[in-house]
Design an enzyme around this catalytic site. Structure first.
Site, PDB file in Angstrom:
ATOM      1  N   PHE A 148       0.841  -1.201   0.000  1.00 19.38           N
ATOM      2  CA  PHE A 148       0.000   0.000   0.000  1.00 19.38           C
ATOM      3  C   PHE A 148       0.874   1.249   0.000  1.00 19.38           C
ATOM      4  CE2 PHE A 148      -3.693   2.546   1.669  1.00 19.38           C
ATOM      5  CZ  PHE A 148      -4.601   2.140   0.709  1.00 19.38           C
ATOM      6  N   GLY A 149       1.901   1.200  -0.848  1.00 16.63           N
ATOM      7  CA  GLY A 149       2.781   2.363  -1.007  1.00 16.63           C
ATOM      8  C   GLY A 149       2.212   3.333  -2.022  1.00 16.63           C
ATOM      9  N   SER A 226       4.067  -5.479 -10.441  1.00 17.73           N
ATOM     10  CA  SER A 226       5.216  -5.139  -9.592  1.00 17.73           C
ATOM     11  C   SER A 226       6.500  -5.737 -10.164  1.00 17.73           C
ATOM     12  CB  SER A 226       4.972  -5.600  -8.157  1.00 17.73           C
ATOM     13  OG  SER A 226       4.713  -6.993  -8.094  1.00 17.73           O
ATOM     14  N   ARG A 227       6.830  -6.956  -9.787  1.00 12.24           N
ATOM     15  CA  ARG A 227       8.008  -7.650 -10.287  1.00 12.24           C
ATOM     16  C   ARG A 227       7.661  -9.115 -10.510  1.00 12.24           C
ATOM     17  NH1 ARG A 227       9.658  -3.480 -11.558  1.00 12.24           N
ATOM     18  NH2 ARG A 227      11.679  -2.509 -11.228  1.00 12.24           N
ATOM     19  N   GLU A 256      12.660 -11.900 -16.645  1.00  6.72           N
ATOM     20  CA  GLU A 256      13.304 -10.604 -16.903  1.00  6.72           C
ATOM     21  C   GLU A 256      14.570 -10.454 -16.080  1.00  6.72           C
ATOM     22  OE1 GLU A 256      10.665  -6.992 -17.453  1.00  6.72           O
ATOM     23  OE2 GLU A 256       9.264  -8.363 -16.482  1.00  6.72           O
ATOM     24  N   HIS A 282       6.064  -5.503 -19.740  1.00 11.18           N
ATOM     25  CA  HIS A 282       6.606  -4.525 -18.800  1.00 11.18           C
ATOM     26  C   HIS A 282       6.399  -3.102 -19.323  1.00 11.18           C
ATOM     27  CE1 HIS A 282       9.669  -4.303 -15.286  1.00 11.18           C
ATOM     28  NE2 HIS A 282       8.843  -3.269 -15.258  1.00 11.18           N
TER      29      HIS A 282
END
Length: 324
Positions: A148-149, A226-227, A256, A282
């Site tokens: 929750f950034g 995200s990643r 990646e 991406h």
């Protein structure tokens, strides 16, 4: 003039501005120069694609800064950079709006079966099997945000505008500070849609795998902008194929981290060929507006360090060299 190496294509305005503060060499395009050919001359790296390893940093005696074009910096050996007096910076929040919008681009595409609908019309199929294109609405469904950034917290009001209920989990936030905070297991078992907004760390690698999919609601959806390494992709493919998940959208792949240019050569089998999985390359943060904002932030970091000032968004603390 200082030498600035740009690894991948960036906004033309930023490229022009870089040329005002240094000599620019490109790692892409028809006149691409390999980093290894000029490593001993490079003062700054403008890093969008590719990796900067400890070996590359050690072989670059003049290097002062690696400025990441984006928020993530797992493609830079930050510890080695610090040991060699090299700043590593990122651009937090600069592509925030673009990523938020891409979350909903993926989610709405899944809910309304847009890839299948587009494929059928391209094949001149109009109304033969319209029931197969029946979608679902977002209103009344629960969105669970893992993280929750800057981005996760910006996804929340958009979801609420769609009429969704929002819950989130984030170990950095006091559970009593927001009524929407829930523990991780509760989020998994409650959410109709789980959206991931965490960095790739040892603690988040394979954060979502077979045990987590088992806890999720049957028919739930997963969105990952995200990643790639945050999700066990084989477990994801398995969950989709057996119908545990109704769909998933991913803008990132674990491969990646091996090859950012051609990750499919190293990717999980079927990751690009599972019908209810949408994969984009991406590009969540890639809009004209965000490329300009992100590029400007990275440029400002390079300018600051080349002028002997500390950058605004460091992710390490150089110890071996003085500024300038």
């Amino acid at each position: 003039m200082p030498l600035i190496y740009v690894t991948s294509p960036i906004h033309e305005t930023i490229l022009s501005r870089l040329a005002e503060i240094g000599e620019v060499r490109l790692g892409y395009g028809p006149h691409a120069v390999a980093y290894e050919a000029i490593h001993n001359q490079v003062d700054a790296v403008f890093l969008r694609g590719g990796r900067i390893s400890a070996e590359m940093i050690a072989a670059s005696p003049k290097l002062k800064i690696v400025a990441r074009h984006g928020a993530g910096y797992d493609n830079v050996d930050c510890e080695a950079a610090a040991d060699h007096g090299v700043w590593v910076t990122n651009t937090p929040g600069a592509n925030q709006r673009s990523v938020v919008e891409h979350v909903f681009a993926l989610l709405l595409s899944l809910c309304r079966k847009l890839p299948l609908a587009s494929e059928q019309t391209r094949n001149l199929i109009w109304a033969e099997d319209r029931l197969s294109l029946t979608g679902i609405e977002l209103e009344g469904r629960t969105l669970g945000l893992v993280g929750f950034g800057n981005i996760g917290s910006s996804v929340a009001p958009v979801a609420e505008a769609f009429g969704m209920k929002v819950i989130f989990t984030d170990p950095a936030i006091d559970p009593g500070s927001d009524r929407r905070w829930v523990d991780f297991d509760t989020l998994l078992s409650t959410a109709d849609v789980v959206s991931l907004h965490v960095p790739l760390l040892q603690t988040t690698r394979n954060l979502i795998g077979a045990p987590e999919f088992a806890k999720m609601k049957t028919g739930a959806m997963l969105i990952n902008t995200s990643r790639g390494g945050v999700v066990d992709e084989q477990a994801l493919v398995d969950a989709l194929k057996r119908g545990k998940l109704a769909g998933a959208g991913a803008d990132v792949l674990a491969a990646e981290n091996i090859d950012m240019i051609n990750p499919f050569a190293h990717a999980t089998p079927d990751i690009a060929n599972t019908p209810n999985l949408i994969v984009t390359p991406h590009v969540a943060g890639q809009t004209d507006e965000s490329l300009l904002r992100v590029g400007m932030s990275a440029l400002e970091a390079i300018a600051a360090v080349l002028e002997g000032r500390a950058p605004a968004h460091p992710v390490n603390q150089p110890v071996a060299k003085s500024l300038g």
